[in-house]
Motif scaffolding. Structure first.
Motif: not given
Length: 635
Positions: A593-615
């Motif tokens: 369960q924690l590993n699934d949550e961690y993978l979701e957070l990694l996806d969010k982090q990638r999305l955040y970094f991509k958004t910051v880069k686009d911004f």
């Protein structure tokens, strides 16, 4: 996945954090201002540190941070200020160690009253433009401190040298000192006062101080013809006789009678004092009452009487010799008057000479000082002439001739310039005199010219006051601008905020890695402890089975009971195994369960970094468009 791999990377205790990567797998670099001005300031800082004596800045293997921070630490320590930093600090430190080091250095600068402000992030970010004034001030302060401490260290080193070593001059002085002291002591021993007489114990006590003084002098063999009091009375009597005039008795007869009376009275005093004296036992060629009494042991009173008569005879003989020495009294008086007159003349001459000496002393001191300065200047000039002569001997003759010609031309030009200045001053004074003469010749000004001049003066004063007010207003505005500029400088810029963010991320990564490692150690410890408990239970169980096996096999009833107990033990072990497997399944499910949550957070982090880069990209485009609009609007 590079970020995910870096999260599970194992970091050992005490090790440095590995390289940090962004969401695209690129290495994150620390922002450092690398331009030509920064390089020039770095070179100037290293030259200052080398000139001050910090030669560690020459090492090429050190980073600029280590050189600059080491130089600052060395300067602070040289200025006798305590700083909680090891001078040979660890090189290539981590970000946390660098921050702690720079904060300690910055905290010491206000205590040293440094006029320049410096922040820790400026040292860490190698902002050499702001570091250079602080380094320059520290080097100047270190050189001043070394100059102040130079005399003290020199005196201390000389004293330490003199504790264990001696120069040849010192040894020669000590040898001469011992010989001189022995010679002086020998002279004092030879010429010390020797006592010839001693007052008898049964003699009457002397009441007046003068008699006690004469008795003490007589004990050491010294005699005086007249006492001071009698001489003073004699002088007073002479003055009174001179004041009497014609009524006084004849001078010659009175002086002779007074001299005889005084001499007789003094001789009687000496005889009276000598009757109570006894010669010392150490007088050579003389017998004393004490020596004869010790030898004979009988008739001591008679022997003392004979010794006192002998002393009286000696005093009479000495008084006769003294009377022969005195001579005529009148001649003595004239000699005394002549000597007193000479003393007064010499005293007056001495006072005049002392007055002249006090008047001439300042001039003499000034002349001596000027002479010393002239001598020093002459020595310096002689040395310079010697060096110039040596250089002239070594230099080329044609070049020297050319140089002499140029020097001569320079002197001629200076002389011409001086003459031209003098001529210009004379011409200016002549022209001013002509102007004054023309003013006086032209007479008084007209009323219109006066009004015009007054109007011009008034306008000038008004414009001058206005200019003064504008200057004050401009100064006030400049102060306000400076205050606002300082406030703006206190607010960190975008680059500084980005740098702060990166540093905090690095610190957070380091703390997280350490926390994770500590957690793993705790888990490993708990697992090993549980394993140890179960192994101890197993060993105890096997020992119990081994101890009771022989007894259980002795009879069938004990054997059945032993088998039942073994079955119960096996059943208990099975139950424990089932519980542990159940607990293992629960932990496994929680881990998934924690590993699934961690993978979701990694996806969010990638999305955040991509958004910051686009911004950031959009912000860059926006700035480019705004700059184009400004250029078009300006055109």
């Amino acid at each position: 996945m590079a970020a995910a791999a870096s999260v599970f990377q194992r970091v050992r205790t005490g090790s440095k954090i590995g390289a940090q990567y962004d969401q695209e797998g690129n290495l994150i670099q620390v922002e450092i201002r690398e331009d030509e001005e920064q390089s020039v300031k770095l070179a100037e800082i290293l030259e200052l540190l080398l000139a001050a004596g910090y030669f560690r800045a020459r090492i090429k293997g050190l980073s600029p941070f280590d050189k600059v921070v080491g130089g600052m630490t060395w300067c602070i320590t040289t200025c006798n200020f305590d700083i909680d930093v090891d001078l040979l600090f660890q090189e290539n430190s981590t970000i946390g160690q660098k921050i702690a080091l720079t904060e300690k250095i910055v905290s010491v600068l206000p205590k040293m009253k440094c006029p320049h402000r410096l922040e820790p992030h400026q040292i860490q970010g190698l902002d050499f433009i702001h570091i250079f004034p602080v380094i320059q001030w520290l080097v100047k302060r270190a050189i001043e401190t070394r100059e102040e401490m130079g005399d003290y260290v020199r005196v201390y080193s000389i004293s330490q040298f003199q504790k264990t070593h001696n120069l040849p001059e010192d040894e020669e002085f000590l040898q001469r000192k011992d010989r001189t002291v022995r010679a002086v002591l020998d002279v004092l021993e030879v010429y010390k006062p020797q006592r010839k007489y001693r007052r008898q114990t049964d003699a009457e006590e002397l009441l007046d101080e003068e008699s006690r003084v004469h008795a003490t002098l007589l004990e050491y063999g010294r005699r005086y013809g007249f006492s001071k009091q009698l001489k003073q009375d004699d002088v007073d009597g002479q003055k009174a006789s001179l004041a009497g005039g014609s009524q006084a008795t004849p001078t010659g007869m009175k002086e002779v009678s007074e001299e005889d009376d005084l001499q007789a009275a003094e001789e009687m005093r000496i005889k009276t004092l000598m009757t109570s004296m006894a010669a010392m036992a150490n007088e050579e060629g003389k017998l004393t009452a004490s020596a004869v009494g010790q030898i004979v042991g009988l008739q001591s009173e008679e022997i003392k009487q004979i010794a006192s008569e002998y002393a009286e005879k000696q005093s009479e003989l000495s008084s006769e010799d003294r009377s022969e020495r005195f001579g005529p009294l009148q001649q003595h008086r004239r000699a005394v008057a002549s000597l007193n007159k000479q003393i007064q003349q010499k005293t007056k001459q001495l006072e005049e000479l002392q007055a002249k000496h006090t008047e001439m002393k300042p001039g003499s001191d000034e002349a001596k000082r000027k002479l010393m300065e002239a001598t020093e200047l002459s020595e310096k000039l002689d040395e310079e002439l010697k060096t110039l002569a040596e250089a002239e001997a070594e230099a080329d003759s044609s070049l020297l001739e050319k140089l002499r010609a140029l020097v001569t031309m320079n002197e001629n030009l200076k002389q011409q310039e001086q003459e031209f200045r003098t001529h210009c001053r004379e011409e200016m004074s002549r022209l001013q005199q002509n102007i004054e003469e023309l003013k006086t010749a032209s007479g008084n000004e007209t009323e219109e010219e006066k009004e015009r001049n007054e109007l011009i003066d008034k306008q000038y004063n008004t414009d001058r006051e206005k200019l003064q007010k504008l200057r004050l207003l401009m100064a006030r505005r400049n102060r306000e601008i400076a205050i606002l500029q300082r406030k703006i400088d206190e607010v960190p810029s975008r680059a500084e905020l980005t740098q702060y963010q990166k540093r905090f991320i690095e610190l957070y990564s380091q703390v997280s890695a350490t926390h994770k490692e500590t957690k793993q150690f705790f888990t490993l410890y708990n697992t090993l402890d549980d394993k140890k408990v179960y192994l101890e239970k197993e060993v105890n169980l096997l020992n119990s089975i081994h101890d009771n096996f022989q007894q259980a096999m002795s009879s069938s009833a004990a054997k059945d009971q032993f088998l039942r107990q073994m079955e119960q033990i096996v059943e208990g072990i099975k139950q424990s195994r089932i519980k542990m497997e159940k607990k293992k399944q629960e932990n496994k499910m929680r881990r998934d369960q924690l590993n699934d949550e961690y993978l979701e957070l990694l996806d969010k982090q990638r999305l955040y970094f991509k958004t910051v880069k686009d911004f950031k990209e959009e912000c860059r485009k926006n700035e480019m468009l705004l700059s184009k609009l400004r250029t078009k609007g300006a055109s």
